[in-house]
Design a protein around this motif. Structure first.
Motif, PDB file in Angstrom:
ATOM      1  N   ALA A  54       0.507  -1.397  -0.129  1.00 21.89           N
ATOM      2  CA  ALA A  54       0.042   0.066  -0.060  1.00 21.89           C
ATOM      3  C   ALA A  54       0.689   1.186   0.156  1.00 21.89           C
ATOM      4  O   ALA A  54       0.373   2.434  -0.471  1.00 21.89           O
ATOM      5  CB  ALA A  54      -0.884   0.117   1.143  1.00 21.89           C
ATOM      6  N   ALA A  55       2.126   1.241   0.340  1.00 24.79           N
ATOM      7  CA  ALA A  55       3.057   2.407   0.607  1.00 24.79           C
ATOM      8  C   ALA A  55       3.960   2.579  -0.730  1.00 24.79           C
ATOM      9  O   ALA A  55       4.755   3.476  -0.903  1.00 24.79           O
ATOM     10  CB  ALA A  55       3.888   2.040   1.912  1.00 24.79           C
ATOM     11  N   ILE A  56       3.759   1.596  -1.629  1.00 26.93           N
ATOM     12  CA  ILE A  56       4.488   1.907  -2.914  1.00 26.93           C
ATOM     13  C   ILE A  56       4.246   3.020  -3.653  1.00 26.93           C
ATOM     14  O   ILE A  56       3.128   3.322  -3.906  1.00 26.93           O
ATOM     15  CB  ILE A  56       4.599   0.689  -3.618  1.00 26.93           C
ATOM     16  CG1 ILE A  56       4.940  -0.708  -3.021  1.00 26.93           C
ATOM     17  CG2 ILE A  56       4.995   0.603  -5.008  1.00 26.93           C
ATOM     18  CD1 ILE A  56       4.693  -1.881  -3.793  1.00 26.93           C
ATOM     19  N   GLU A  57       5.283   3.796  -4.002  1.00 31.05           N
ATOM     20  CA  GLU A  57       5.393   5.170  -4.569  1.00 31.05           C
ATOM     21  C   GLU A  57       4.912   4.781  -6.223  1.00 31.05           C
ATOM     22  O   GLU A  57       5.417   3.873  -6.762  1.00 31.05           O
ATOM     23  CB  GLU A  57       6.553   5.672  -4.601  1.00 31.05           C
ATOM     24  CG  GLU A  57       6.484   7.199  -4.996  1.00 31.05           C
ATOM     25  CD  GLU A  57       7.648   7.864  -5.228  1.00 31.05           C
ATOM     26  OE1 GLU A  57       7.591   9.162  -5.537  1.00 31.05           O
ATOM     27  OE2 GLU A  57       8.602   7.470  -4.808  1.00 31.05           O
ATOM     28  N   VAL A  58       3.982   5.300  -6.489  1.00 28.70           N
ATOM     29  CA  VAL A  58       3.334   5.220  -7.882  1.00 28.70           C
ATOM     30  C   VAL A  58       4.160   5.960  -9.038  1.00 28.70           C
ATOM     31  O   VAL A  58       4.624   7.071  -8.725  1.00 28.70           O
ATOM     32  CB  VAL A  58       1.923   5.509  -8.114  1.00 28.70           C
ATOM     33  CG1 VAL A  58       1.415   5.721  -9.653  1.00 28.70           C
ATOM     34  CG2 VAL A  58       1.163   4.820  -7.120  1.00 28.70           C
ATOM     35  N   VAL A  59       4.528   5.384 -10.098  1.00 35.54           N
ATOM     36  CA  VAL A  59       5.181   6.165 -11.186  1.00 35.54           C
ATOM     37  C   VAL A  59       4.323   7.382 -11.658  1.00 35.54           C
ATOM     38  O   VAL A  59       3.195   7.053 -12.175  1.00 35.54           O
ATOM     39  CB  VAL A  59       5.402   5.171 -12.469  1.00 35.54           C
ATOM     40  CG1 VAL A  59       6.284   6.001 -13.608  1.00 35.54           C
ATOM     41  CG2 VAL A  59       6.148   3.829 -12.030  1.00 35.54           C
ATOM     42  N   PRO A  60       4.950   8.460 -11.590  1.00 36.36           N
ATOM     43  CA  PRO A  60       4.171   9.920 -11.814  1.00 36.36           C
ATOM     44  C   PRO A  60       3.765   9.701 -13.267  1.00 36.36           C
ATOM     45  O   PRO A  60       4.633   9.284 -14.232  1.00 36.36           O
ATOM     46  CB  PRO A  60       4.883  10.935 -11.636  1.00 36.36           C
ATOM     47  CG  PRO A  60       6.057  10.533 -10.683  1.00 36.36           C
ATOM     48  CD  PRO A  60       6.175   8.874 -11.097  1.00 36.36           C
ATOM     49  N   SER A  61       2.776  10.352 -13.735  1.00 39.23           N
ATOM     50  CA  SER A  61       2.486  10.399 -15.255  1.00 39.23           C
ATOM     51  C   SER A  61       2.748  11.494 -15.846  1.00 39.23           C
ATOM     52  O   SER A  61       2.742  11.476 -17.145  1.00 39.23           O
ATOM     53  CB  SER A  61       0.866  10.214 -15.335  1.00 39.23           C
ATOM     54  OG  SER A  61       0.386   8.871 -15.112  1.00 39.23           O
ATOM     55  N   SER A  62       3.548  12.312 -15.159  1.00 42.16           N
ATOM     56  CA  SER A  62       3.996  13.627 -15.833  1.00 42.16           C
ATOM     57  C   SER A  62       5.276  13.384 -16.697  1.00 42.16           C
ATOM     58  O   SER A  62       5.732  14.414 -17.350  1.00 42.16           O
ATOM     59  CB  SER A  62       4.298  14.608 -14.603  1.00 42.16           C
ATOM     60  OG  SER A  62       5.192  13.947 -13.622  1.00 42.16           O
ATOM     61  N   PHE A  63       5.907  12.275 -16.709  1.00 42.61           N
ATOM     62  CA  PHE A  63       7.016  12.076 -17.568  1.00 42.61           C
ATOM     63  C   PHE A  63       6.758  11.573 -19.006  1.00 42.61           C
ATOM     64  O   PHE A  63       7.543  11.744 -19.673  1.00 42.61           O
ATOM     65  CB  PHE A  63       7.804  10.800 -17.195  1.00 42.61           C
ATOM     66  CG  PHE A  63       8.201  10.851 -15.680  1.00 42.61           C
ATOM     67  CD1 PHE A  63       9.036  11.879 -15.167  1.00 42.61           C
ATOM     68  CD2 PHE A  63       8.239   9.874 -14.885  1.00 42.61           C
ATOM     69  CE1 PHE A  63       9.550  11.952 -13.968  1.00 42.61           C
ATOM     70  CE2 PHE A  63       8.756   9.793 -13.489  1.00 42.61           C
ATOM     71  CZ  PHE A  63       9.572  10.855 -13.024  1.00 42.61           C
ATOM     72  N   ALA A  64       5.471  11.367 -19.160  1.00 34.78           N
ATOM     73  CA  ALA A  64       5.081  10.972 -20.612  1.00 34.78           C
ATOM     74  C   ALA A  64       4.238  12.193 -21.370  1.00 34.78           C
ATOM     75  O   ALA A  64       3.368  12.972 -20.650  1.00 34.78           O
ATOM     76  CB  ALA A  64       4.191   9.765 -20.482  1.00 34.78           C
ATOM     77  N   HIS A  65       4.828  12.278 -22.581  1.00 35.66           N
ATOM     78  CA  HIS A  65       4.126  13.190 -23.540  1.00 35.66           C
ATOM     79  C   HIS A  65       3.807  12.527 -24.753  1.00 35.66           C
ATOM     80  O   HIS A  65       4.620  12.025 -25.202  1.00 35.66           O
ATOM     81  CB  HIS A  65       5.112  14.314 -23.667  1.00 35.66           C
ATOM     82  CG  HIS A  65       5.778  15.031 -22.544  1.00 35.66           C
ATOM     83  ND1 HIS A  65       4.883  16.023 -21.561  1.00 35.66           N
ATOM     84  CD2 HIS A  65       7.000  14.566 -22.017  1.00 35.66           C
ATOM     85  CE1 HIS A  65       5.598  16.179 -20.516  1.00 35.66           C
ATOM     86  NE2 HIS A  65       6.905  15.337 -20.671  1.00 35.66           N
ATOM     87  N   HIS A  66       2.460  12.743 -25.160  1.00 33.86           N
ATOM     88  CA  HIS A  66       2.069  12.116 -26.470  1.00 33.86           C
ATOM     89  C   HIS A  66       2.310  13.071 -27.682  1.00 33.86           C
ATOM     90  O   HIS A  66       2.132  14.278 -27.379  1.00 33.86           O
ATOM     91  CB  HIS A  66       1.176  11.232 -26.764  1.00 33.86           C
ATOM     92  CG  HIS A  66      -0.246  12.036 -26.369  1.00 33.86           C
ATOM     93  ND1 HIS A  66      -0.853  12.496 -25.271  1.00 33.86           N
ATOM     94  CD2 HIS A  66      -1.025  12.759 -27.197  1.00 33.86           C
ATOM     95  CE1 HIS A  66      -2.022  13.204 -25.271  1.00 33.86           C
ATOM     96  NE2 HIS A  66      -2.021  13.452 -26.746  1.00 33.86           N
ATOM     97  N   SER A  67       2.620  12.378 -28.832  1.00 33.46           N
ATOM     98  CA  SER A  67       2.298  13.393 -29.964  1.00 33.46           C
ATOM     99  C   SER A  67       1.836  12.671 -31.171  1.00 33.46           C
ATOM    100  O   SER A  67       1.858  11.327 -31.111  1.00 33.46           O
ATOM    101  CB  SER A  67       3.916  14.083 -30.319  1.00 33.46           C
ATOM    102  OG  SER A  67       4.948  12.748 -30.770  1.00 33.46           O
ATOM    103  N   GLU A  68       1.682  13.365 -32.438  1.00 38.03           N
ATOM    104  CA  GLU A  68       1.010  12.638 -33.575  1.00 38.03           C
ATOM    105  C   GLU A  68       1.880  13.398 -34.675  1.00 38.03           C
ATOM    106  O   GLU A  68       2.138  14.508 -34.581  1.00 38.03           O
ATOM    107  CB  GLU A  68      -0.483  12.729 -33.863  1.00 38.03           C
ATOM    108  CG  GLU A  68      -1.235  11.913 -33.140  1.00 38.03           C
ATOM    109  CD  GLU A  68      -2.598  11.827 -33.247  1.00 38.03           C
ATOM    110  OE1 GLU A  68      -3.077  12.384 -34.553  1.00 38.03           O
ATOM    111  OE2 GLU A  68      -3.289  11.902 -32.437  1.00 38.03           O
ATOM    112  N   ASN A  69       2.502  12.532 -35.618  1.00 38.00           N
ATOM    113  CA  ASN A  69       3.261  13.248 -36.560  1.00 38.00           C
ATOM    114  C   ASN A  69       2.096  13.079 -37.664  1.00 38.00           C
ATOM    115  O   ASN A  69       1.031  13.091 -37.770  1.00 38.00           O
ATOM    116  CB  ASN A  69       4.319  12.323 -37.308  1.00 38.00           C
ATOM    117  CG  ASN A  69       3.697  10.702 -37.934  1.00 38.00           C
ATOM    118  OD1 ASN A  69       2.697  10.927 -37.995  1.00 38.00           O
ATOM    119  ND2 ASN A  69       4.762   9.909 -38.052  1.00 38.00           N
TER     120      ASN A  69
END
Ligand SMILES: Nc1ncnc2c1ncn2[C@@H]1O[C@H](COP(=O)(O)OP(=O)(O)OP(=O)(O)O)[C@@H](O)[C@H]1O
Ligand SMILES: [Mg+2]
Length: 269
Positions: A54-69
């Motif tokens: 229950a105390a495990i730190e979650v990976v923050p989602s702020s590291f990811a950015h999506h793009s479309e070509n």
């Protein structure tokens, strides 16, 4: 291998994902287990004490950015490499499995909106993770189809669809397989679970035969698994000699050797 475990709610995804991750690690592989369920509990199936889990730190989602070509091709950029994310947020689990939890929904987030950024993060991790033969990811998915519609699993190579022997579970598996195929996941296998009789097995096999889904393993309903769950323990710790574990060990061996029984026309189209 980049494995994802999907299926209808309660079919046994987390139990099988956690057990399989540890079995792969016991064979000398490095294994990154990724809990993609907003209500995560893979830690417990891996054998991490529930309080610690229950105390495990979650990976923050702020590291990811999506793009479309210009052609509309969607891709995800990460501010940290998957290896850096694993090093910073990976929690050690038994047998040297490393666990990432992505997208846990916290109580104070009620009404705060969708969980899209977590899906983007997982998609990015799976896209950019460096594949090598002795390294495997096992992603435990939320029930339902959203991860397939969103393309979260675009970069996995092996989709395990857990099926229980009842009509709605079979139907869900059929949809999951179709979506996985359309997403381009090359290998898609059914794993029959909680099978209590030949009749159960036949029901799953005839459905999968009709749909062209190879049945890669048939895991029995196992009281040892059920009891492990009641105690909040991993199956491998509470019932290491159970029939379910024996089937999963044998299946993991076939996965590793690339010798999962399949008809070639059913996969990789
Ligand atoms: N082979 C088995 N024999 C007996 N019980 C099993 C077996 N596999 C799973 N179970 C039990 O089924 C229940 C659901 O398992 P689990 O949590 O792994 O399912 P899930 O598909 O991950 O569920 P969710 O959709 O909520 O994420 C648990 O109580 C688990 O112990
Ligand atoms: Mg689960």
């Amino acid at each position: 291998m980049k494995i994802a475990v999907a299926g209808k709610g309660g079919s046994g995804k987390t139990t099988l994902a956690g057990t399989l991750a540890r079995i792969l690690a016991q064979s000398g592989n490095r294994v990154l287990a990724i809990d993609v369920d907003p209500n995560p509990n893979l830690a417990v199936s891996l054998g991490i004490d529930p309080e610690r889990a229950a105390a495990i730190e979650v990976v923050p989602s702020s590291f990811a950015h999506h793009s479309e070509n210009a052609e509309g091709k969607y891709s995800v950029g990460l501010d940290l490499s998957p290896e850096e994310i694993a090093a910073r947020y990976g929690t050690p689990a038994p047998d040297d499995v490393s666990l990432l939890i992505v997208g846990r929904v916290e109580a104070e987030q009620a009404g705060s909106g969708c969980n899209c950024s977590a899906h983007t993060t997982v998609r990015g991790i799976l896209e950019h993770l460096h594949a090598d033969p002795g390294f495997h990811t096992v992603s435990d998915m939320e029930a339902g189809l959203e991860h397939l519609k969103r393309g979260t699993l675009e970069h996995v190579d092996t989709l395990l669809i857990v099926i229980e022997p009842y009509f709605k579970s079979l139907e869900a598996a059929g949809r999951i397989e179709e979506l996985g195929r359309n997403l381009g996941v090359p290998l898609r296998y059914a794993v029959a679970n909680k099978v209590r009789s030949q009749r159960d097995e036949d029901a799953i096999r005839s459905f999968c035969d009709a749909k062209g889904i190879p049945v890669a393993a048939v895991v029995p309903f196992d009281e040892g698994v059920a009891e492990a769950e009641r105690q909040g323990h991993a199956v491998l710790d509470a019932a290491p000699d159970s029939e379910a574990v024996a089937v999963l060990r044998e299946f993991a061996g076939r996965l590793l050797s690339g010798d999962v029984d399949q008809r070639e026309d059913l996969v990789a189209d």
